[in-house]
Design an enzyme around this catalytic site. Sequence first.
Site, PDB file in Angstrom:
ATOM      1  CE  LYS A 179      33.511  41.293  39.633  1.00  0.00           C
ATOM      2  NZ  LYS A 179      33.653  41.976  40.937  1.00  0.00           N
TER       3      LYS A 179
HETATM    4  C1  LIG Z   1      35.266  42.317  41.343  1.00  0.00           C
HETATM    5  C2  LIG Z   1      36.594  42.541  40.778  1.00  0.00           C
HETATM    6  C3  LIG Z   1      37.765  42.143  41.439  1.00  0.00           C
HETATM    7  C4  LIG Z   1      37.754  41.586  42.836  1.00  0.00           C
HETATM    8  O1  LIG Z   1      37.019  40.413  42.957  1.00  0.00           O
HETATM    9  P1  LIG Z   1      36.869  39.737  44.397  1.00  0.00           P
HETATM   10  O2  LIG Z   1      36.356  38.372  44.061  1.00  0.00           O
HETATM   11  O3  LIG Z   1      35.897  40.566  45.165  1.00  0.00           O
HETATM   12  O4  LIG Z   1      38.209  39.699  45.018  1.00  0.00           O
HETATM   13  C5  LIG Z   1      38.977  42.317  40.817  1.00  0.00           C
HETATM   14  N1  LIG Z   1      39.054  42.870  39.591  1.00  0.00           N
HETATM   15  C6  LIG Z   1      37.967  43.278  38.919  1.00  0.00           C
HETATM   16  C7  LIG Z   1      38.118  43.853  37.555  1.00  0.00           C
HETATM   17  C8  LIG Z   1      36.710  43.150  39.493  1.00  0.00           C
HETATM   18  O5  LIG Z   1      35.626  43.581  38.835  1.00  0.00           O
END
Ligand SMILES: *Cc1c(COP(=O)(O)O)cnc(C)c1O
Length: 397
Positions: A198
Amino acid sequence: MEEVTPMGPTETPDLPMIPFNRPALEGRELDYVRESMLSGHQSSGGEFGRKAMAILAEETGAEDVLLTTSCTSALELSAMLLDLGPDDTVIVPSFTFTTSALAFARQGARLLFCDIEPHTLGIDAEHLASLIDDSVKAVVVVHYAGIACDLEGVQKVLADHPGVTLVEDNAHSLFGTWRDRPLGSYGRFAAQSFHDTKNFICGEGGALLLNEARDVDRARVLYDKGTNRRAFLLGQVDKYSWKDTGSSFGLSDVLAAYLLAQLEQREVIQAKRKAVWDRYHEALAPYADEHGFTIMETPAERTSAYHMFYVLLDSHERRNAVLGSLREGGVQATFHYVPLHSSDAGRMFALRETACPVTDDVSGRLLRLPFYNNLSGEDADRVVETFLASLSASAPV
Ligand SMILES: *Cc1c(COP(=O)(O)O)cnc(C)c1O
């Protein structure tokens, strides 16, 4: 003596592979992590976490922010706060990551999968309106790629259903806006991700933004293993005990230290990502019609959080061919998402089958280009060249 590498007449030296993502330290991460490890407080609820939460609360206007071990666990906490049961339905887009749906299914709710609209790839308000009824307790939205979904349309639908909670899966869109208001501030709950794919990272981590004061006290209990330990630490009660359901949601302060260093660099990180996005957009836009692809755009009234750059090719076959030749050319591109409504678990947890034709179509044609803070202009140009060459090579005859 000069070293000579044997090379055939048409061969070129291998260029290093351009990865899809490359997590980077952007500021004082190592200092803060070291400080935290030596501080005598490594669990959640420490000084670094407090500072990171304060930045998130100030930037989004949330009533309270709880740092969690992931976005998934933040979504699970929001589902617990909704007290969902087997008679309750939650509407989620089919075009999203599994845990946008899983978190609510795990709390016992049935799911209804909603389609997306083709220009933002966010939830389709018209389809939403056709799905919503009295059994619906919550609607989950994703601001795909960092660009706000049709919040106006969603708000219109929800205006007729005041009992329905809006949850923003804000994993892509921290610091994006719609009508000058931060994404993550529209839902009763918003979930953030700090996974290393992210914009802001700490290995694995997340946050739940609480936008309504009524949720704060109970959320703190559920967050802290079902106890009122937080009230005890704040001096509001003289001992703490088991009060409610909950789990161990807290992010270690060692990881919060990593996260704080990242959040302190938020303007730098977002500016770098914007530069990559702008470079791709400028270089690719002139070729879109000729090569039959659609380039992502930022519609009116929105600022992007610059989470990714995607294009839509003209067919599924061509998308896969281009993905393959990009890899051969040393460029790691990828697809997104495998639709949830037709997945095994999606079928198992759905209240009933729903048709999501735009999701099916987009999922087969979408291609994401390498995208990370420190992708150099030179490498971005190489991605563009390799992409355009792959398109020409795969042109239908
Ligand atoms: C990355 C992501 C998640 C999950 O995030 P984590 O921190 O790995 O649990 C959930 N929803 C979306 C839209 C994502 O891109």
